[in-house]
Design a protein around this motif. Structure first.
Motif, mmCIF file in Angstrom:
data_model
loop_
_atom_site.group_PDB
_atom_site.id
_atom_site.type_symbol
_atom_site.label_atom_id
_atom_site.label_comp_id
_atom_site.label_asym_id
_atom_site.label_seq_id
_atom_site.Cartn_x
_atom_site.Cartn_y
_atom_site.Cartn_z
ATOM 1 N N CYS A 29 0.920 -1.210 -0.100
ATOM 2 C CA CYS A 29 -0.043 -0.127 -0.171
ATOM 3 C C CYS A 29 0.832 1.328 -0.060
ATOM 4 O O CYS A 29 1.712 1.392 0.845
ATOM 5 C CB CYS A 29 -1.072 0.147 1.264
ATOM 6 S SG CYS A 29 -1.815 1.463 1.373
ATOM 7 N N GLN A 39 -5.463 -6.808 0.628
ATOM 8 C CA GLN A 39 -6.003 -6.136 -0.604
ATOM 9 C C GLN A 39 -7.159 -6.834 -0.872
ATOM 10 O O GLN A 39 -6.700 -7.832 -1.761
ATOM 11 C CB GLN A 39 -5.125 -5.820 -1.611
ATOM 12 C CG GLN A 39 -3.976 -4.588 -1.201
ATOM 13 C CD GLN A 39 -2.761 -4.379 -2.182
ATOM 14 O OE1 GLN A 39 -2.952 -5.057 -3.442
ATOM 15 N NE2 GLN A 39 -1.789 -3.647 -1.603
ATOM 16 N N ALA A 45 -6.752 -1.311 -5.842
ATOM 17 C CA ALA A 45 -5.143 -1.547 -5.565
ATOM 18 C C ALA A 45 -4.227 -0.564 -5.950
ATOM 19 O O ALA A 45 -4.618 0.128 -7.317
ATOM 20 C CB ALA A 45 -4.934 -3.006 -6.384
ATOM 21 N N LEU A 47 -3.883 0.388 -2.978
ATOM 22 C CA LEU A 47 -4.494 0.620 -1.760
ATOM 23 C C LEU A 47 -4.870 -0.603 -0.891
ATOM 24 O O LEU A 47 -5.410 -1.300 -1.584
ATOM 25 C CB LEU A 47 -5.483 1.721 -1.677
ATOM 26 C CG LEU A 47 -5.154 3.239 -2.020
ATOM 27 C CD1 LEU A 47 -6.123 3.978 -1.868
ATOM 28 C CD2 LEU A 47 -3.874 3.725 -1.191
ATOM 29 N N CYS A 48 -4.333 -0.617 0.371
ATOM 30 C CA CYS A 48 -4.936 -1.564 1.109
ATOM 31 C C CYS A 48 -6.583 -1.297 1.400
ATOM 32 O O CYS A 48 -7.037 -0.182 1.431
ATOM 33 C CB CYS A 48 -4.270 -1.799 2.729
ATOM 34 S SG CYS A 48 -4.343 -0.540 3.607
ATOM 35 N N CYS A 51 -7.225 1.770 3.808
ATOM 36 C CA CYS A 51 -6.690 3.112 3.400
ATOM 37 C C CYS A 51 -7.685 3.438 2.309
ATOM 38 O O CYS A 51 -8.159 4.723 2.192
ATOM 39 C CB CYS A 51 -5.249 3.062 2.843
ATOM 40 S SG CYS A 51 -4.002 3.267 4.097
#
Length: 254
Positions: A29, A39, A45, A47-48, A51
């Motif tokens: 991330c 994820q 993606a 980004l986790c 987040c």
């Protein structure tokens, strides 16, 4: 042997999208460095999930023209008194933490892969727009050539290219140019921004009543979008829709 491999029918496979899919799922991330295992969805993606949820999604009702919050989604007083040249604004996020970090990494630190992630947040907006009235052509907010040389790319054009690839809408790359290298508008009020942008844009083509979709990253006062839309309408454009990733709001606005 040749018949055996032909029988496996690999022709339907497209290795590049599969490789991009795998890489997106493997990257940490960019905000918290969480491992890829966090994820569950590739929509945002790399980004986790935490987040992605923490992004400042813009859920309030807003003025359909400038996207500032209003009661019941009515037109705001400013747009009623002094309508901007653009007709509608679509925006999924507020300009706030941690989105501001992502945009800064994308624009100023050459993190170009983030452009695809940021463009994905706009796709639902395009789907909504298509149900109402599909634009005929897409245009990225132009950047002066000197700024492009300094930064290495036009961030709005990068976003528009990702959207064009996903949405298959014609992208007009040379339809309009920024002919003045204006001062940075950070800290300027609305009137100063408007003066700063006078004569900044020019187009050599006729837009012949077209519905134009203008892509940019952030709308602060709408001065740049207004100046560009004004030039396009003088050249014959019929309708202008602004599509931006984030809207800057006053403190306390949602």
């Amino acid at each position: 042997m040749k018949k055996f491999y032909n029988s496996l029918n690999f022709n339907h496979l497209h290795p590049l999208p599969l490789l991009q899919h795998w890489l997106s799922a493997s990257l940490p991330c960019p905000l918290c460095a969480a491992p890829a295992q966090k994820q569950p969805s590739l929509l945002l993606a790399p980004l986790c999930s935490d987040c992605a949820t923490a992004l400042p999604w813009y859920g309030s009702q807003r003025c359909p023209q400038c996207a500032l919050p209003t009661t019941g989604g009515a037109y705001c007083g400013l747009c009623l008194q002094h309508p901007p040249a653009f007709d509608r604004t679509l925006v999924p996020l507020r300009y706030a933490y941690p989105l501001d970090r992502l945009l800064q990494q994308f624009k100023y630190h050459q993190q170009l892969p983030l452009g695809k992630l940021l463009a994905r947040t706009l796709l639902p907006q395009l789907t909504t727009l298509a149900l109402a009235e599909r634009p005929e052509v897409m245009l990225a907010m132009p950047m002066h050539p000197q700024r492009v040389r300094q930064r290495g790319f036009n961030h709005a054009l990068e976003l528009a290219r990702h959207l064009q690839s996903a949405w298959q809408m014609p992208l007009e790359i040379a339809g309009c140019a920024r002919i003045l290298d204006t001062q940075s508008q950070a800290g300027m009020d609305v009137k100063t921004r408007a003066r700063n942008l006078r004569g900044a844009f020019a187009t050599q083509q006729q837009w012949q009543g077209k519905h134009v979709l203008i892509v940019d990253d952030v709308m602060t006062t709408g001065a740049s979008m207004h100046a560009l839309a004004k030039v396009l309408k003088r050249a014959g454009a019929g309708r202008i829709t602004a599509l931006v990733i984030a809207r800057t709001l006053k403190t306390g606005d949602d």
